[in-house]
Design an enzyme around this catalytic site. Structure first.
Site, PDB file in Angstrom:
ATOM      1  N   GLU A   1      47.246  43.978  46.334  1.00  0.00           N
ATOM      2  CA  GLU A   1      46.062  43.719  46.914  1.00  0.00           C
ATOM      3  C   GLU A   1      44.787  44.330  46.512  1.00  0.00           C
ATOM      4  OE1 GLU A   1      45.247  40.912  48.606  1.00  0.00           O
ATOM      5  OE2 GLU A   1      47.258  39.999  48.536  1.00  0.00           O
TER       6      GLU A   1
ATOM      7  N   TYR B   1      39.603  42.008  55.046  1.00  0.00           N
ATOM      8  CA  TYR B   1      40.710  41.204  54.367  1.00  0.00           C
ATOM      9  C   TYR B   1      42.122  41.925  53.878  1.00  0.00           C
ATOM     10  CZ  TYR B   1      43.229  39.168  50.160  1.00  0.00           C
ATOM     11  OH  TYR B   1      44.090  38.553  49.473  1.00  0.00           O
TER      12      TYR B   1
ATOM     13  N   ASP C   1      39.633  35.516  51.690  1.00  0.00           N
ATOM     14  CA  ASP C   1      39.314  36.157  50.691  1.00  0.00           C
ATOM     15  C   ASP C   1      38.233  35.068  49.934  1.00  0.00           C
ATOM     16  OD1 ASP C   1      40.684  34.006  49.282  1.00  0.00           O
ATOM     17  OD2 ASP C   1      41.507  35.242  47.620  1.00  0.00           O
TER      18      ASP C   1
END
Ligand code: SF4
Length: 291
Positions: A33, A116, A134
């Site tokens: 991520e 996020y 996102d």
């Protein structure tokens, strides 16, 4: 937007990416991520594989100097992410016994982890139910639900409430990744393929006849000639060297002395480069390559 339609489409069309496999650890998901922030999948894949082979746990990364994280970041860009991951690995070891924390709130306390990323790791690694906003998700929701071509530049509270209201009770993380995948493969920024879209029949923007964007012009990112490019060149020299390098080696890769000094000062201020005596520089904490 019927959740099952999207989930079925995802089951049939999802790309097989290593961080989505059932055996991906929370640490692997966290690394992916951070790497995927502002960086395309194709560029992330080789660096991700290298990192996970080298540092399969937070403890393994924390045991190395931060400069090794910077070295193995390669050319992913925004290399402060490597330093944040290294610092985060240290905190995971110290505060959580080496296990990536499983709540949004705890994840938010780690360096470089914003709304996020905390939501994504809590969702994808631990099955928790959080709206995961996102760029791709925001664009799909803007079109399919709100009926505009692009979302606002910054995420608003109303957008968060909308995303939360759409989250299905069951399978929320899988639904989020399905929306993300739809944005990456079908509802792309410049050329949405509405003919092949599983939610076309309910998409507000399509049903309204694709009204043009009304907001401020969307700027493309330039790279050539920028301080970012200069910083990348300087870091490349240090990454590929077997140890500390003389200033002359850095001077040789960028012509404009003012820009070069500014970029080097910035790298030092960010902790990505360490000045030693007599105009010699190195990656932070790294005496020799691989040591
Ligand atoms: S119908 Fe077109 S605009 Fe609407 S979500 Fe699908 S691809 Fe995007």
């Amino acid at each position: 937007m019927d959740p099952q339609t999207l989930l079925d489409w995802y089951s049939a069309n999802a790309r097989d990416l290593p961080w989505r496999r059932p055996d991906a650890s929370p640490w692997a998901i966290l690394v992916s991520e951070i790497m995927l922030q502002q960086t395309p999948v194709a560029r992330v894949l080789p660096v991700y594989q290298d990192w996970l082979t080298r540092w399969p746990t937070p403890a393994a990364l924390a045991a190395e100097p931060p400069g090794e994280a910077v070295r193995h970041w390669g050319r992913l860009g925004y290399p402060r992410r490597a330093l944040n991951l290294h610092a985060g690995a240290g905190q995971i070891v110290e505060r959580y016994g080496g296990r990536v924390p499983d709540t949004y709130q705890e994840l938010r306390t780690l360096p470089g982890i914003g709304d996020y990323t905390a939501a994504a790791v809590a969702g994808f690694a631990y099955g928790r139910r959080h709206p995961i906003l996102d760029t791709n998700v925001r664009r799909v929701l803007a079109r399919a639900v709100t009926g505009v071509e692009y979302p606002a530049v910054a995420t608003s509270a109303a957008e968060r409430r909308l995303a939360e209201s759409l989250l299905p009770v069951a399978d929320a993380p899988r639904w989020s990744v399905a929306v993300m995948e739809l944005g990456a493969l079908i509802c792309t920024a410049r050329a949405p393929r509405c003919d092949g879209c599983p939610i076309a029949s309910s998409c507000t923007w399509r049903l309204a006849g694709h009204p043009p964007h009304q907001g401020p012009a969307r700027r493309g990112q330039t790279y050539a000639g920028t301080d970012r490019q200069c910083r990348g060149r300087l870091l490349d020299v240090l990454r590929t060297a077997s140890g500390p390098v003389p200033k002359a080696a850095l001077d040789a890769v960028w012509d404009d002395p003012l820009q070069r000094e500014r970029a080097l000062d910035g790298l030092v201020a960010d902790g990505l480069v360490e000045p030693l005596d007599e105009d010699v520089y190195r990656l932070p904490g790294v005496a020799e390559a691989g040591k």
